[in-house]
Write a protein that holds these residues in place. Structure first.
Motif, PDB file in Angstrom:
ATOM      1  N   TYR A 114       0.926  -1.088  -0.139  1.00  0.00           N
ATOM      2  CA  TYR A 114       0.032   0.287   0.012  1.00  0.00           C
ATOM      3  C   TYR A 114       0.706   1.256  -0.023  1.00  0.00           C
ATOM      4  CZ  TYR A 114      -4.556  -1.966   0.258  1.00  0.00           C
ATOM      5  OH  TYR A 114      -5.920  -2.305   0.320  1.00  0.00           O
ATOM      6  N   GLY A 115       0.213   2.322  -0.410  1.00  0.00           N
ATOM      7  CA  GLY A 115       0.854   3.742  -0.165  1.00  0.00           C
ATOM      8  C   GLY A 115      -0.088   4.479  -0.677  1.00  0.00           C
ATOM      9  N   VAL A 116      -0.425   5.848  -0.815  1.00  0.00           N
ATOM     10  CA  VAL A 116      -0.886   6.398  -1.676  1.00  0.00           C
ATOM     11  C   VAL A 116      -1.199   7.032  -2.674  1.00  0.00           C
ATOM     12  CG1 VAL A 116      -1.611   9.287  -0.810  1.00  0.00           C
ATOM     13  CG2 VAL A 116      -1.144   8.114   1.460  1.00  0.00           C
ATOM     14  N   LEU A 117      -2.112   7.105  -3.744  1.00  0.00           N
ATOM     15  CA  LEU A 117      -1.915   7.139  -4.785  1.00  0.00           C
ATOM     16  C   LEU A 117      -2.088   9.045  -4.705  1.00  0.00           C
ATOM     17  CD1 LEU A 117      -2.768   4.752  -7.086  1.00  0.00           C
ATOM     18  CD2 LEU A 117      -0.369   5.151  -5.828  1.00  0.00           C
ATOM     19  N   VAL A 118      -1.886   9.886  -5.067  1.00  0.00           N
ATOM     20  CA  VAL A 118      -2.389  11.243  -5.437  1.00  0.00           C
ATOM     21  C   VAL A 118      -2.415  12.173  -6.786  1.00  0.00           C
ATOM     22  CG1 VAL A 118      -1.804  13.500  -4.367  1.00  0.00           C
ATOM     23  CG2 VAL A 118      -1.559  12.440  -3.586  1.00  0.00           C
ATOM     24  N   ARG A 119      -3.343  12.550  -7.638  1.00  0.00           N
ATOM     25  CA  ARG A 119      -3.028  13.239  -9.137  1.00  0.00           C
ATOM     26  C   ARG A 119      -2.076  13.830  -9.350  1.00  0.00           C
ATOM     27  NH1 ARG A 119      -8.038  12.269 -12.606  1.00  0.00           N
ATOM     28  NH2 ARG A 119      -6.812  14.125 -13.594  1.00  0.00           N
ATOM     29  N   GLN A 120      -0.634  13.339  -9.648  1.00  0.00           N
ATOM     30  CA  GLN A 120       0.346  14.514 -10.593  1.00  0.00           C
ATOM     31  C   GLN A 120      -0.052  15.822 -11.620  1.00  0.00           C
ATOM     32  OE1 GLN A 120       3.482  14.438  -9.138  1.00  0.00           O
ATOM     33  NE2 GLN A 120       3.303  16.206  -9.672  1.00  0.00           N
ATOM     34  N   ASN A 164      -5.456   2.961 -17.009  1.00  0.00           N
ATOM     35  CA  ASN A 164      -6.039   2.405 -18.021  1.00  0.00           C
ATOM     36  C   ASN A 164      -7.945   2.398 -18.461  1.00  0.00           C
ATOM     37  OD1 ASN A 164      -3.877   0.989 -18.416  1.00  0.00           O
ATOM     38  ND2 ASN A 164      -4.227  -1.227 -17.485  1.00  0.00           N
ATOM     39  N   LEU A 165      -8.506   2.908 -17.120  1.00  0.00           N
ATOM     40  CA  LEU A 165     -10.129   2.694 -16.799  1.00  0.00           C
ATOM     41  C   LEU A 165      -9.733   3.932 -17.516  1.00  0.00           C
ATOM     42  CD1 LEU A 165     -10.992   1.105 -13.474  1.00  0.00           C
ATOM     43  CD2 LEU A 165     -12.122   0.679 -15.225  1.00  0.00           C
ATOM     44  N   ALA A 166      -9.265   5.386 -17.146  1.00  0.00           N
ATOM     45  CA  ALA A 166      -9.302   6.290 -17.636  1.00  0.00           C
ATOM     46  C   ALA A 166      -9.001   6.258 -19.059  1.00  0.00           C
ATOM     47  CB  ALA A 166      -8.663   7.461 -17.158  1.00  0.00           C
ATOM     48  N   THR A 167      -7.978   5.916 -19.667  1.00  0.00           N
ATOM     49  CA  THR A 167      -7.891   6.409 -21.016  1.00  0.00           C
ATOM     50  C   THR A 167      -8.436   5.242 -21.815  1.00  0.00           C
ATOM     51  OG1 THR A 167      -6.100   4.755 -20.778  1.00  0.00           O
ATOM     52  CG2 THR A 167      -5.523   6.857 -20.627  1.00  0.00           C
ATOM     53  N   SER A 168      -9.557   4.251 -21.240  1.00  0.00           N
ATOM     54  CA  SER A 168     -10.512   3.249 -21.729  1.00  0.00           C
ATOM     55  C   SER A 168     -11.669   3.875 -22.455  1.00  0.00           C
ATOM     56  CB  SER A 168     -10.965   1.764 -21.270  1.00  0.00           C
ATOM     57  OG  SER A 168      -9.484   1.513 -21.811  1.00  0.00           O
ATOM     58  N   ALA A 169     -11.690   5.206 -21.306  1.00  0.00           N
ATOM     59  CA  ALA A 169     -13.222   6.345 -21.718  1.00  0.00           C
ATOM     60  C   ALA A 169     -12.459   6.804 -22.523  1.00  0.00           C
ATOM     61  CB  ALA A 169     -13.578   6.542 -20.588  1.00  0.00           C
ATOM     62  N   ASP A 170     -11.132   7.587 -21.942  1.00  0.00           N
ATOM     63  CA  ASP A 170     -11.208   9.008 -23.203  1.00  0.00           C
ATOM     64  C   ASP A 170      -9.726   9.081 -23.335  1.00  0.00           C
ATOM     65  OD1 ASP A 170      -9.792  11.557 -24.290  1.00  0.00           O
ATOM     66  OD2 ASP A 170     -10.799  12.343 -21.885  1.00  0.00           O
ATOM     67  N   PRO A 171      -9.262   8.508 -25.076  1.00  0.00           N
ATOM     68  CA  PRO A 171      -7.749   8.637 -24.854  1.00  0.00           C
ATOM     69  C   PRO A 171      -6.780   9.696 -24.961  1.00  0.00           C
ATOM     70  CG  PRO A 171      -9.838   7.575 -26.337  1.00  0.00           C
ATOM     71  CD  PRO A 171      -9.997   8.266 -25.373  1.00  0.00           C
ATOM     72  N   ASN A 172      -7.520  10.721 -24.577  1.00  0.00           N
ATOM     73  CA  ASN A 172      -6.943  12.563 -24.079  1.00  0.00           C
ATOM     74  C   ASN A 172      -6.717  12.281 -22.826  1.00  0.00           C
ATOM     75  OD1 ASN A 172      -6.567  11.768 -27.453  1.00  0.00           O
ATOM     76  ND2 ASN A 172      -8.182  13.045 -27.443  1.00  0.00           N
ATOM     77  N   THR A 173      -7.278  11.829 -22.220  1.00  0.00           N
ATOM     78  CA  THR A 173      -7.014  12.204 -20.773  1.00  0.00           C
ATOM     79  C   THR A 173      -6.002  12.420 -19.814  1.00  0.00           C
ATOM     80  OG1 THR A 173      -7.639  11.507 -17.897  1.00  0.00           O
ATOM     81  CG2 THR A 173      -6.377   9.556 -19.444  1.00  0.00           C
ATOM     82  N   PRO A 174      -5.809  14.184 -19.503  1.00  0.00           N
ATOM     83  CA  PRO A 174      -4.322  14.599 -18.979  1.00  0.00           C
ATOM     84  C   PRO A 174      -4.128  12.877 -17.429  1.00  0.00           C
ATOM     85  CG  PRO A 174      -6.337  15.792 -17.825  1.00  0.00           C
ATOM     86  CD  PRO A 174      -6.865  14.537 -18.887  1.00  0.00           C
ATOM     87  N   MET A 175      -4.704  12.341 -17.242  1.00  0.00           N
ATOM     88  CA  MET A 175      -4.428  12.408 -15.630  1.00  0.00           C
ATOM     89  C   MET A 175      -2.866  11.416 -16.004  1.00  0.00           C
ATOM     90  SD  MET A 175      -6.265   8.169 -13.968  1.00  0.00           S
ATOM     91  CE  MET A 175      -7.779   8.930 -14.203  1.00  0.00           C
ATOM     92  N   ALA A 176      -2.462  11.756 -14.144  1.00  0.00           N
ATOM     93  CA  ALA A 176      -1.184  11.611 -14.468  1.00  0.00           C
ATOM     94  C   ALA A 176      -0.947  10.669 -12.497  1.00  0.00           C
ATOM     95  CB  ALA A 176      -0.114  12.402 -14.775  1.00  0.00           C
ATOM     96  N   TRP A 177      -0.332  10.539 -12.174  1.00  0.00           N
ATOM     97  CA  TRP A 177      -0.080   9.747 -10.006  1.00  0.00           C
ATOM     98  C   TRP A 177       1.073   9.596 -10.377  1.00  0.00           C
ATOM     99  CZ3 TRP A 177      -4.462   9.266  -8.485  1.00  0.00           C
ATOM    100  CH2 TRP A 177      -5.431   8.971  -9.141  1.00  0.00           C
ATOM    101  N   ALA A 178       0.884  10.905  -8.609  1.00  0.00           N
ATOM    102  CA  ALA A 178       2.697  10.712  -8.236  1.00  0.00           C
ATOM    103  C   ALA A 178       2.229   9.112  -6.583  1.00  0.00           C
ATOM    104  CB  ALA A 178       2.289  11.680  -7.354  1.00  0.00           C
ATOM    105  N   LEU A 179       3.025   7.838  -7.595  1.00  0.00           N
ATOM    106  CA  LEU A 179       3.103   7.082  -6.221  1.00  0.00           C
ATOM    107  C   LEU A 179       4.126   7.338  -5.187  1.00  0.00           C
ATOM    108  CD1 LEU A 179       2.255   6.016  -9.192  1.00  0.00           C
ATOM    109  CD2 LEU A 179       3.426   4.462  -8.696  1.00  0.00           C
ATOM    110  N   ILE A 180       3.366   7.616  -3.768  1.00  0.00           N
ATOM    111  CA  ILE A 180       4.236   8.102  -2.414  1.00  0.00           C
ATOM    112  C   ILE A 180       3.862   7.280  -1.567  1.00  0.00           C
ATOM    113  CG2 ILE A 180       3.976   9.646  -0.549  1.00  0.00           C
ATOM    114  CD1 ILE A 180       1.818  11.002  -2.984  1.00  0.00           C
ATOM    115  N   ASN A 181       4.874   6.156  -0.827  1.00  0.00           N
ATOM    116  CA  ASN A 181       5.257   5.552  -0.142  1.00  0.00           C
ATOM    117  C   ASN A 181       6.088   5.813   1.029  1.00  0.00           C
ATOM    118  OD1 ASN A 181       7.999   5.209  -0.867  1.00  0.00           O
ATOM    119  ND2 ASN A 181       7.822   3.267  -0.734  1.00  0.00           N
TER     120      ASN A 181
END
Length: 508
Positions: free
Chosen positions: A165-171, A303-320
């Motif tokens: 586990y960790g915390v995922l934050v929208r970068q 994957n879920l986001a891009t399946s719905a919208d291939p142009n999604t700007p989603m990016a993640w920071a993985l924090i442990n």
């Protein structure tokens, strides 16, 4: 890696020809056993397997992975898929009616009915046999210790990374608001409130929050956050007394902090009733920007986001490495020492020792890299490709999700090998999970014995969970929460504490 991962017909045929796994076979084995004349133990021709399903769709019984696994192991697998959301209900019913499969995946290790069944003789004690199999003999002793119940191992332990586990934050949201990646509870609070109040997606709407949590908050998401405050993993030992974490000051301090965020709109309002699938959808749809979960999940949200919208700007920071004040860095082990449940063999379905040995040979075969690759990536050139550097690329994401992903959660081990991946966040997630091991906090009660725990813990834990939920949404204040917890003593909690403490003293 290419040689280990390619599983075409030629490889499968060779595998079948070399199925035999050396085990402790007696030369005078009965004629109907799985032992050959030379004492080898081979996997059975077919088995039934009650397995947990963590995906929306069920794979076809004659699909490519089931077929390839049958070819590789020499065993036809008849899966009885149980949706994870209803696993306790389904498993409890199967235990009560003794309508089990040859192999039953038992992933809820504190379920009262499960623990009572383990101790009542419904499943084989497999520990005496593990030493005779190439892969089963290598299971870490810490994992086995966590998996024992009353000193016995009533199933093959499912091996997991010790702390995932960790915390995922929208970068991208952090960047939009000019915020730094949080590494302390105080910084995480600021980000959560900002995500709820400052339009991080820039759409001009007041339609986002910070945390997206779900109904297992008490057992998963919040439990991890409370760990940063110094709270223990289910139980803690204080002055040689084993007490549940939900009674401790650290846990209650974390509750006060989390409720403060909830009152500011920084946590989704319906979290106490939200199912896992709805949580995943909310994240993919950009309704919230923080989630406490496995570090391996970032790729799935992408994957879920891009399946719905291939142009999604989603990016993640993985924090442990979140910390709180002067509490040393720590992370709650979600697998308690790398133990993720049992592959348990029913004594009513698996009639004798010879049949048990054959099924253990089958499970041992699933721990080969070839079978692990099948259940992880699929079939090369059909579900994935692999380059000269060993980087695995999923070639058809929807096909992989339909045909391969359901088998991920049935792997006897998640740690057979690590594949390099071209999918964003996979390698980073693996690295951070490996880092977590040094700081993992395990449950000290796992190897201890308490009849009262086995009989009553599920009910008591649910009552504590209910009190937590009521506190979080404002139906109870802290005094009301403490009163609800105190009442649990009269429902068996005091006996659980007494018996676990006695078992701890005996073992230490």
């Amino acid at each position: 890696m290419r040689n280990h991962s390619r599983l075409g017909i030629a490889v499968a045929s060779v595998a079948i020809a070399s199925l035999a796994l050396t085990a402790c076979g007696a030369s005078d084995a009965p004629a109907n056993s799985n032992e050959g004349s030379s004492g080898e133990v081979t996997a059975p021709e077919s088995i039934t397997w009650m397995a947990m399903l963590h995906t929306p769709t069920t794979p076809e019984a004659d699909g490519p992975i089931a077929t390839a696994l049958a070819e590789y192991t020499g065993t036809e697998i008849n899966f009885q898929w149980v949706p994870d959301a209803s696993k306790d209900e389904k498993i409890n019913a199967a235990l009560a009616s003794d309508s089990l499969a040859d192999i039953t995946s038992l992933s809820n290790t504190t379920n009262t009915s499960v623990r009572q069944a383990l101790k009542s003789g419904q499943f084989w004690d497999v520990e005496p046999y593990l030493k005779d199999y190439e892969n089963l003999s290598k299971i870490d002793e810490k994992t086995i210790a966590s998996a024992r119940v009353d000193g016995h191992l009533y199933g093959v332990p499912v091996q997991k990374p010790i702390a995932r586990y960790g915390v995922l934050v929208r970068q991208d949201w952090l960047d939009n608001l000019g915020l730094e990646t949080p590494h302390t509870i105080e910084e995480l609070s600021e980000v959560a409130v900002a995500f709820a109040t400052q339009d991080p997606d820039g759409n001009g709407q007041n339609d986002t929050t910070g945390f997206i949590d779900r109904l297992e908050s008490f057992k998963l998401g919040f439990k991890t956050l409370a760990g940063y405050f110094g709270a223990g993993n289910n139980f803690v030992v204080e002055d040689d007394k084993v007490i549940p974490t939900f009674q401790t000051d650290e846990f209650k301090e974390a509750m006060e902090w989390y409720r403060g965020l909830y009152e500011q709109g920084a946590i989704n309002g319906e979290f106490v009733t939200m199912q896992k699938q709805n949580q995943q959808d909310a994240i993919a749809q950009g309704k919230g920007g923080i989630i406490v979960t496995g570090l391996f999940e970032a790729k799935n949200y992408m994957n879920l986001a891009t399946s719905a919208d291939p142009n999604t700007p989603m990016a993640w920071a993985l924090i442990n490495d979140i910390t709180f004040e002067d509490v040393p860095r720590r992370i709650i082990s979600d697998t308690n020492g790398g133990f993720g449940g049992w592959l348990a063999m029913s004594t009513s379905e698996v009639k004798d020792e010879a049949e048990l040995k054959g099924i253990l040979a089958f499970i041992d075969k699933l721990l080969d890299e070839e079978a692990f690759a099948l259940m992880t990536n699929g079939i090369e050139d059909e579900h994935y490709t692999i380059d000269a550097d060993g980087v695995v690329t999923i070639s058809d994401q929807p096909k992989w999700e339909q045909e391969v992903q359901p088998y991920n959660s049935s792997r006897p081990s998640d740690i057979v090998t690590t594949f390099k991946s071209s999918t964003p966040y996979v390698d980073e997630g693996n690295e951070k999970m490996a880092e977590n091991a040094e700081f993992a906090v395990v449950d000290p009660s796992a190897p201890l014995s308490s009849d009262a725990f086995d009989q009553s813990w599920s009910t008591i834990q649910q009552a504590a969970n209910d009190a937590y939920n009521k506190y979080m949404v404002g139906q109870l204040d802290m005094a009301g929460y403490e009163d609800a917890i105190e009442k649990l003593d009269g429902q068996g909690l005091d006996t659980i504490i007494e018996e676990l403490s006695a078992s701890y003293a005996e073992n230490n």
